[in-house]
Design a protein around this motif. Sequence first.
Motif, PDB file in Angstrom:
ATOM      1  N   GLN A 128       0.822  -1.208   0.000  1.00  0.00           N
ATOM      2  CA  GLN A 128       0.000   0.000   0.000  1.00  0.00           C
ATOM      3  C   GLN A 128       0.857   1.260   0.000  1.00  0.00           C
ATOM      4  OE1 GLN A 128      -2.559  -0.417   3.388  1.00  0.00           O
ATOM      5  NE2 GLN A 128      -3.984  -1.816   2.346  1.00  0.00           N
ATOM      6  N   LEU A 131       2.241   1.542  -3.428  1.00  0.00           N
ATOM      7  CA  LEU A 131       1.208   2.026  -4.341  1.00  0.00           C
ATOM      8  C   LEU A 131       0.943   3.516  -4.142  1.00  0.00           C
ATOM      9  CD1 LEU A 131      -1.347  -0.935  -4.263  1.00  0.00           C
ATOM     10  CD2 LEU A 131       0.180  -0.281  -6.132  1.00  0.00           C
ATOM     11  N   ALA A 132       0.947   3.946  -2.846  1.00  0.00           N
ATOM     12  CA  ALA A 132       0.745   5.371  -2.581  1.00  0.00           C
ATOM     13  C   ALA A 132       1.885   6.203  -3.162  1.00  0.00           C
ATOM     14  CB  ALA A 132       0.621   5.611  -1.075  1.00  0.00           C
ATOM     15  N   HIS A 134       3.806   5.268  -5.653  1.00  0.00           N
ATOM     16  CA  HIS A 134       3.657   5.194  -7.113  1.00  0.00           C
ATOM     17  C   HIS A 134       2.551   6.131  -7.591  1.00  0.00           C
ATOM     18  CE1 HIS A 134       4.039   3.477 -11.079  1.00  0.00           C
ATOM     19  NE2 HIS A 134       2.737   3.216 -11.110  1.00  0.00           N
ATOM     20  N   SER A 135       1.462   6.212  -6.794  1.00  0.00           N
ATOM     21  CA  SER A 135       0.369   7.118  -7.163  1.00  0.00           C
ATOM     22  C   SER A 135       0.816   8.569  -7.102  1.00  0.00           C
ATOM     23  CB  SER A 135      -0.821   6.890  -6.223  1.00  0.00           C
ATOM     24  OG  SER A 135      -1.863   7.799  -6.510  1.00  0.00           O
ATOM     25  N   ARG A 136       1.620   8.917  -6.076  1.00  0.00           N
ATOM     26  CA  ARG A 136       2.137  10.287  -5.999  1.00  0.00           C
ATOM     27  C   ARG A 136       3.048  10.587  -7.185  1.00  0.00           C
ATOM     28  NH1 ARG A 136       2.534   8.985  -0.431  1.00  0.00           N
ATOM     29  NH2 ARG A 136       4.741   8.459  -0.676  1.00  0.00           N
ATOM     30  N   GLU A 138       2.912   9.142 -10.114  1.00  0.00           N
ATOM     31  CA  GLU A 138       2.071   9.246 -11.313  1.00  0.00           C
ATOM     32  C   GLU A 138       1.361  10.589 -11.365  1.00  0.00           C
ATOM     33  OE1 GLU A 138      -0.559   5.944 -11.302  1.00  0.00           O
ATOM     34  OE2 GLU A 138       0.909   4.556 -12.190  1.00  0.00           O
ATOM     35  N   ARG A 139       0.869  11.056 -10.195  1.00  0.00           N
ATOM     36  CA  ARG A 139       0.214  12.377 -10.172  1.00  0.00           C
ATOM     37  C   ARG A 139       1.195  13.475 -10.537  1.00  0.00           C
ATOM     38  NH1 ARG A 139      -2.325  10.328  -5.455  1.00  0.00           N
ATOM     39  NH2 ARG A 139      -0.849  11.477  -4.147  1.00  0.00           N
TER      40      ARG A 139
END
Length: 264
Positions: A128, A131-132, A134-136, A138-139
Motif C-alpha cells: 500500500q 502504491l501510494a 507510485h500514485s504520488r 504518477e500524479r
Amino acid sequence: MAKTLYQLLNLPESATAQQIHSAFKTVERLYAGRHDDASLASLTRAREAFLILSDAQRRLAYDRKLVMAQVATDSANLPAEQHRPFQLTPRQVAVAAVLAAAAGVWLYRDYQKTEQLAAAASALLRQQESLAQHSRIEREQARIEAERSLHQQQIEEANRLASQQLANQQRALELLQSRVDAESRLDEQDIAAGRLEMQYRKPELALELQQQKQQYAATQRERALRQHDENIASINSLRAARIRAYDREHTTGEISRSNPALDP
C-alpha cells in the motif's frame, strides 16, 4: 502476565465484529504518526490480534485456548488439599498423548498461519505504501505532462498566430506590389500616350516655334528701330544744345549756318 488479544484492543471477550473493527481502527490511528520501535511493535501486535479476532473460526479456536489456559491457571491456584490423586490407565495416557500431539500440531500450524498472516499484513502495508508512492509519482508525472502539454499548446498557438501574421503581411505586400505594378503600367501608358501626342503635334509645335522665332525677330527689329530713333533724337537734341550755346557765346542773335557746332 501477557495481555490477551482482547486486552491489546481494549475489548471485552464478548465484543462484536463491528466493535473489533472499530477498536483496531482506533489503535491504528493512535500509532499512525509514531515511528519508534515500541509503537511499531504495539501496532504489529494489534494488527495480529485484529487478524485473529476478525476471523470467526480463528477467534473460536483462540477462545477455546483462552478458556483452557484459564482452567489450567485456576487449577494451579487451588489449595494442595483440594487436589485428589488419580491414576490414569495406559489407554487414557495414550489418548492424552495423541490429543496433546494433535493440539501441539494444531497450535504450531495456527502459529505458522498467524506468522504468515502477519507477514502478509506487513507485505500488504508495504505494498500500500508503494502504491501510494507510485500514485504520488504518477500524479506528479501527470502534472508535469499537463504543464508540458499546456506549454506546447501555447507554443503552437504562438506559432500559428505568427504564421497568420506573416501570411497577412505577405498578402498585403502582394496587394501593394500589384498596385505599384498597376500604377507603373498606367504611367507607362501615359508616357506612351504623351510620346504619341508629341509625335502627332510635332509639325504643329515646329510651326509654333517658327512663329515664335519670327515674332522674336520682329520684336528685335522693332527694338532696334526704336533705339535708332532714340539715338537720332538724342543727337538732334545735342546739336540744338550746341547751337544755343554757340549763339549765347557770340551774341549775334542769328544762327550761323556755318557754325561748326552744326556739323555732325
